[in-house]
Design a protein around this motif. Structure first.
Motif, short mmCIF file in Angstrom:
data_model
loop_
_atom_site.label_atom_id
_atom_site.label_comp_id
_atom_site.label_asym_id
_atom_site.label_seq_id
_atom_site.Cartn_x
_atom_site.Cartn_y
_atom_site.Cartn_z
N ARG A 187 9.93 7.57 10.66
CA ARG A 187 9.42 8.55 9.69
C ARG A 187 10.09 9.90 9.82
O ARG A 187 10.30 10.59 8.84
CB ARG A 187 7.91 8.71 9.86
N PRO B 146 13.63 0.14 4.29
CA PRO B 146 12.29 -0.22 3.80
C PRO B 146 12.34 -1.47 2.94
O PRO B 146 13.25 -1.68 2.16
CB PRO B 146 11.89 1.00 2.97
N VAL C 240 7.82 -2.63 -2.31
CA VAL C 240 7.73 -1.53 -3.26
C VAL C 240 6.44 -0.75 -3.08
O VAL C 240 5.99 -0.07 -3.98
CB VAL C 240 7.82 -2.06 -4.72
N GLY C 241 5.83 -0.84 -1.93
CA GLY C 241 4.57 -0.13 -1.69
C GLY C 241 4.74 1.37 -1.84
O GLY C 241 5.75 1.94 -1.44
N LYS C 242 3.73 2.01 -2.43
CA LYS C 242 3.80 3.45 -2.64
C LYS C 242 3.48 4.21 -1.35
O LYS C 242 4.09 5.23 -1.06
CB LYS C 242 2.82 3.84 -3.74
N ARG D 108 2.62 2.54 1.93
CA ARG D 108 3.00 1.86 3.16
C ARG D 108 4.34 1.18 2.96
O ARG D 108 4.61 0.62 1.91
CB ARG D 108 1.97 0.80 3.54
N LYS D 109 5.16 1.22 3.99
CA LYS D 109 6.45 0.56 3.93
C LYS D 109 6.57 -0.41 5.08
O LYS D 109 6.04 -0.17 6.16
CB LYS D 109 7.58 1.59 4.01
N TRP E 289 9.29 -1.77 7.49
CA TRP E 289 10.62 -1.35 7.91
C TRP E 289 11.34 -2.47 8.64
O TRP E 289 10.74 -3.20 9.41
CB TRP E 289 10.52 -0.14 8.84
#
Length: 104
Positions: free
Chosen positions: A36, A44, A47-49, A51-52, A54
């Motif tokens: 982060r 990533p 397509v989460g807004k 939560r990603k 990795w």
């Protein structure tokens, strides 16, 4: 990519945060925090807004740690957050408890 003795190229597989944590001998949480902050490179997925998921390449992580250089975009982002907090406003995305404290 990884080169073999025969000159053939083999794609390096992606690793999880758990794999990187084990490789660096740190916790998974530390790996995600370093990601982060832009200290280690990551890719990533999804397509989460908010939560990603990795994925990492061990060679990229090792190169980033060896160089000790941060990504410029992350540094600029952190500077903006520092400016916002110094002017007395709460950064967007703050927890509800922080907002209640600031409203009195």
């Amino acid at each position: 990519m990884i080169m073999t003795n025969g000159g053939a190229m083999i794609l390096e597989p992606y690793s999880t945060a758990d794999d990187i944590a084990a490789h660096l001998k740190i916790s998974r949480r530390q790996v995600l925090e370093m990601t982060r902050r832009g200290l280690i490179p990551a890719h990533p997925l999804g397509v989460g807004k908010y939560r990603k998921v990795w994925r990492y390449k061990i060679s990229e992580v090792e190169a980033a740690i060896a160089s000790g250089v941060r990504k410029p975009a992350s540094a600029a982002k952190n500077d903006n957050l520092a400016r916002r907090s110094s002017d007395g406003t709460i950064p967007p995305g703050s927890s509800p408890s922080q907002r209640r404290k600031s409203n009195g």
